[in-house]
Design an enzyme around this catalytic site. Structure first.
Site, short mmCIF file in Angstrom:
data_model
loop_
_atom_site.label_atom_id
_atom_site.label_comp_id
_atom_site.label_asym_id
_atom_site.label_seq_id
_atom_site.Cartn_x
_atom_site.Cartn_y
_atom_site.Cartn_z
N LEU A 135 0.84 -1.20 0.00
CA LEU A 135 0.00 0.00 0.00
C LEU A 135 0.87 1.25 0.00
O LEU A 135 1.83 1.34 0.78
CB LEU A 135 -0.89 0.01 1.25
CG LEU A 135 -1.56 1.35 1.59
CD1 LEU A 135 -2.60 1.73 0.53
CD2 LEU A 135 -2.19 1.32 2.98
N SER A 136 0.53 2.21 -0.86
CA SER A 136 1.14 3.54 -0.84
C SER A 136 2.66 3.44 -1.03
O SER A 136 3.12 2.95 -2.06
CB SER A 136 0.75 4.27 0.45
OG SER A 136 1.07 5.63 0.39
N ALA A 137 3.47 3.87 -0.04
CA ALA A 137 4.91 3.69 -0.15
C ALA A 137 5.26 2.22 -0.29
O ALA A 137 6.21 1.85 -0.99
CB ALA A 137 5.61 4.30 1.07
N ALA A 147 4.60 1.43 -3.88
CA ALA A 147 5.71 1.88 -4.71
C ALA A 147 6.91 0.95 -4.56
O ALA A 147 7.64 0.69 -5.53
CB ALA A 147 6.09 3.31 -4.35
N ILE A 159 -1.28 -1.16 -4.51
CA ILE A 159 -2.45 -0.45 -4.01
C ILE A 159 -2.06 0.99 -3.69
O ILE A 159 -1.18 1.23 -2.86
CB ILE A 159 -3.01 -1.13 -2.75
CG1 ILE A 159 -3.32 -2.61 -3.01
CG2 ILE A 159 -4.26 -0.40 -2.26
CD1 ILE A 159 -3.69 -3.39 -1.76
#
Length: 355
Positions: A144-146, A149, A168
């Site tokens: 998720l998020s970082a 990435a 995500i």
């Protein structure tokens, strides 16, 4: 006799971490000695008792401000692993690396093959697969998020490790070098669309098939703009050599698109979750439900955890009825006993309960 205000003051001295531990179980176990660990990450693992040899492994990367335990509690990955028989590995960021507990997806040294956090995660995967006799051909990564990435970075730097990945509310690989660029890309600004696929090809010497990728994003995300989801799709469309989606449908009110390769294999899917902000989409009701809503863990009426696992073929495509568990009172943990004793002592001292 102590006053009620004295009693309340005493209860307030209980630390938040103690109260949280009293109310929430933790399925994860810390693992040491996974390798050289150049990224200085922590490894947390859940292997269900009696897990069959050659079971799958899911690698889960939490978001900023989260820990492995909080993301597991919210997403329900170890809950699903218990039910359907696979292992879950949670690399965990440390405050010494990033004060907000973000994986450093924007740091060139941490997203280069053989270096930093990417290398630490690779070592954890290799060690876990070997130690627990898991199937190296059925390893998957999500975040998720970082963490999303960083999942992009893992898929780019080590595509040979993964059968599939799920990103995500994340960003495409190679989109930022440094904090300033990271913040701009999160807002959807300044992206270079010309070399999306080439960045992934340049990240490793890989020449085999590419992992399948699932992309999830809320269309009301004000933290990581949804343009990033479109760019992740474009990055992997180029690698898989696919053009227009083969299927576009509505699932629980959300747009779901699927791209298939020449052999008919679904190589990319995208869920654009209607009205959802920044977080992991959960379902709190129905047979797919798992996890618990919280900060960045959002009840969206659709379970990304279950549907991602189903796309990977490690749970049934259609969720079977959830088992009804008979209630059995568990022995109180030492933490719960301490909390209960403190409460009872305080109430007794205040004359509110009998000695």
């Amino acid at each position: 006799m102590r006053s009620i205000s004295d009693t309340i003051a005493r209860l307030r001295k209980l630390s938040p971490s103690t109260l949280q531990a009293a109310g929430r179980s933790n399925n994860l176990t810390s693992v040491d000695d996974c390798g050289t660990n150049p990224g200085a990450l922590r490894a947390m693992l859940h292997v269900p008792p009696g897990l069959s040899p050659q079971a799958p492994l899911v690698v889960v990367l939490h978001g900023c401000t989260q820990t492995a335990a909080t993301y597991d509690n919210g997403s329900g990955w170890s809950e699903l692993a218990e039910r359907f028989g696979f292992a879950v590995l949670f690399p965990e960021q440390q405050r010494a690396n990033n004060p907000n507990l973000c994986f450093n997806w924007f740091s060139p040294d941490d997203v280069r093959r053989g270096s930093g956090e990417v290398e630490s995660i690779r070592e954890m995967i290799v060690d876990t697969v070997k130690r627990h006799e898991l199937n190296p051909a059925r390893v998957f990564v999500t975040g998720l998020s970082a963490g999303g990435a960083m999942a992009s970075a893992m898929l780019a730097c080590h595509p040979e490790l993964f059968a599939g990945g799920a990103i995500i509310a994340g960003l495409p690989f190679g989109s930022a070098r440094g904090v300033t660029e990271a913040l701009e890309r999160m807002r959807g600004r300044g992206h270079d669309r010309a070399s999306l696929g080439e960045r992934v090809r340049a990240a490793s010497p890989h020449c085999g098939p590419w992992p399948a990728v699932s992309v999830w994003h809320g269309n009301s995300d004000a933290t990581v703009d949804a343009v990033n989801a479109a760019m992740i799709v474009d990055q992997w469309r180029e690698l898989h050599g696919v053009d227009e989606p083969d299927t576009t449908e509505r699932v629980a009110g959300n747009v779901h698109r699927i791209w298939r390769d020449a052999a008919g294999r679904a190589v990319i899917e995208e869920y654009l979750v209607a009205g959802m902000g920044h977080g992991t989409p959960l379902a709190t009701h129905g047979d797919e439900a798992c996890g618990s809503p919280g900060a960045h863990m959002l009840d969206a009426g659709i379970s990304s955890t279950y549907r991602i696992a189903a796309a990977w073929g490690i749970v049934p495509a259609v969720a079977p009825p959830r088992p009804v568990k008979a209630f059995v009172a568990a022995p109180a943990s030492p933490v719960r006993q301490d909390v209960a004793a403190t409460i009872n002592d305080s109430l007794r001292a205040a004359g509110l309960i009998k000695p």
